[in-house]
Design an enzyme around this catalytic site. Structure first.
Site, PDB file in Angstrom:
ATOM      1  N   GLN A   1       0.817  -1.216   0.000  1.00  0.00           N
ATOM      2  CA  GLN A   1       0.000   0.000   0.000  1.00  0.00           C
ATOM      3  C   GLN A   1       0.857   1.274   0.000  1.00  0.00           C
ATOM      4  O   GLN A   1       0.670   2.162  -0.834  1.00  0.00           O
ATOM      5  CB  GLN A   1      -0.920   0.005   1.219  1.00  0.00           C
ATOM      6  CG  GLN A   1      -1.922  -1.129   1.246  1.00  0.00           C
ATOM      7  CD  GLN A   1      -2.846  -1.010   2.439  1.00  0.00           C
ATOM      8  OE1 GLN A   1      -3.802  -0.233   2.436  1.00  0.00           O
ATOM      9  NE2 GLN A   1      -2.575  -1.777   3.483  1.00  0.00           N
TER      10      GLN A   1
ATOM     11  N   TYR B   1       3.296 -10.075  15.906  1.00  0.00           N
ATOM     12  CA  TYR B   1       3.587  -9.008  14.949  1.00  0.00           C
ATOM     13  C   TYR B   1       4.166  -7.788  15.673  1.00  0.00           C
ATOM     14  O   TYR B   1       5.218  -7.270  15.292  1.00  0.00           O
ATOM     15  CB  TYR B   1       2.313  -8.615  14.201  1.00  0.00           C
ATOM     16  CG  TYR B   1       2.436  -7.342  13.403  1.00  0.00           C
ATOM     17  CD1 TYR B   1       3.234  -7.278  12.267  1.00  0.00           C
ATOM     18  CD2 TYR B   1       1.744  -6.181  13.800  1.00  0.00           C
ATOM     19  CE1 TYR B   1       3.345  -6.097  11.537  1.00  0.00           C
ATOM     20  CE2 TYR B   1       1.852  -5.002  13.070  1.00  0.00           C
ATOM     21  CZ  TYR B   1       2.655  -4.966  11.948  1.00  0.00           C
ATOM     22  OH  TYR B   1       2.768  -3.796  11.239  1.00  0.00           O
TER      23      TYR B   1
END
Length: 284
Positions: free
Chosen positions: A12, A127
């Site tokens: 993105q 994460y």
């Protein structure tokens, strides 16, 4: 002519930077995907960096599959932690400027006030832990880098929350969206512009910075804002995150305080609704 390397070029942020780069022809831009710059293969990575010989590195590449990271721990750690250390070491050895993108997930979500760069970190999923490890490793080998923590990134490119909600608002009559996780979204084009503004600044001032759009909202309120723009008639209701369990825990509160990046670099931080409208104008 300075050469700027953008890693994660098909993601993105990388895709938005490719669009923005057309306005900055004074630089030579190198947009590298995972085959050109292999963040998942440290042996390849070093040689690739030597061949490209960039003056500036914008590290937009990351392992971002938050739930999959709970089981793909090793790969997430290589990409988000060990590869970042390699990038920072290379930057130190070659006098290269490095801007590395990190995340609000380095925090545990227990704060009730906007998170500053000095707020204690305490990741609650793999994460977040690997991204925090990457921050620490990079700073340990090279204190002259810029790290930008961001949150809830979306774009006209790739797969993201905004695109998914656009589709569901059209497909469904009713939709339940989590209303007890608070933060602010980030339009990737705004973040990309902030990175370029930092490169163009008269003085390079290293450190950790926060960047997201202005506003304090829940995911539910974000969907209402999308619906307001698209005009879809789906009935949207707020639900607690306990009704939508995920493999990885999410911080309940991750609103970022942006005052430092505004004060130090004079970076613009648009209001989230304005940026959302801009993004939804594009048809990809």
């Amino acid at each position: 002519m300075e050469k700027i390397l953008v890693t994660g070029s098909t993601g993105q942020l990388g895709s938005e930077l490719k669009v923005l780069s057309e306005n900055y022809a004074q630089y030579e831009w190198v947009f590298a995907d995972r085959t050109d710059v292999s963040l998942g293969n440290l042996d390849l990575l070093k040689g690739q960096l030597e061949r490209i010989q960039a003056d500036v590195i914008l590290n937009c590449g990351a392992y971002t599959a938050v739930d999959k990271a709970e089981t793909e721990t090793e790969l997430a750690d290589v990409v988000n932690h060990l590869a970042v250390e390699v990038l920072a070491t290379y930057a130190k050895e070659h006098g290269v400027k490095l801007i590395h993108i990190s995340t609000d997930y380095v925090f545990d979500g227990t704060s009730s006030t906007a998170l500053k760069e000095v707020t204690n970190t305490n990741p609650i999923n793999v994460y977040g832990a690997t991204k925090r490890a990457g921050e620490l490793a990079a700073i340990a080998v090279n204190s002259d880098i810029v790290i930008i923590r961001t949150s809830w990134v979306y774009s006209r490119f790739g797969n993201n929350f905004v695109k998914t909600m656009q589709r569901l608002l059209k497909e469904r009559d009713t939709l339940g969206v989590v209303n007890d996780q608070i933060g602010s979204p980030t339009y990737a084009a705004d973040l990309g512009q902030a990175m370029i503004d930092i490169i163009n600044a008269q003085e390079w001032i290293p450190g950790i910075y926060n960047y997201s759009n202005e506003g304090e909202i829940s995911w539910y309120e974000f969907v209402l804002a999308i619906q307001e723009i698209t005009g879809d008639s789906c009935e949207v209701s707020g639900i607690p995150s306990s009704l939508y369990p995920t493999p990885a825990a999410r911080p309940a509160f991750s609103l970022l305080d942006k005052s430092k990046i505004k004060d130090v670099y004079g970076v613009g931080v648009p209001e989230y609704r304005e940026s959302l409208k801009k993004c939804l104008m594009f048809k990809v």
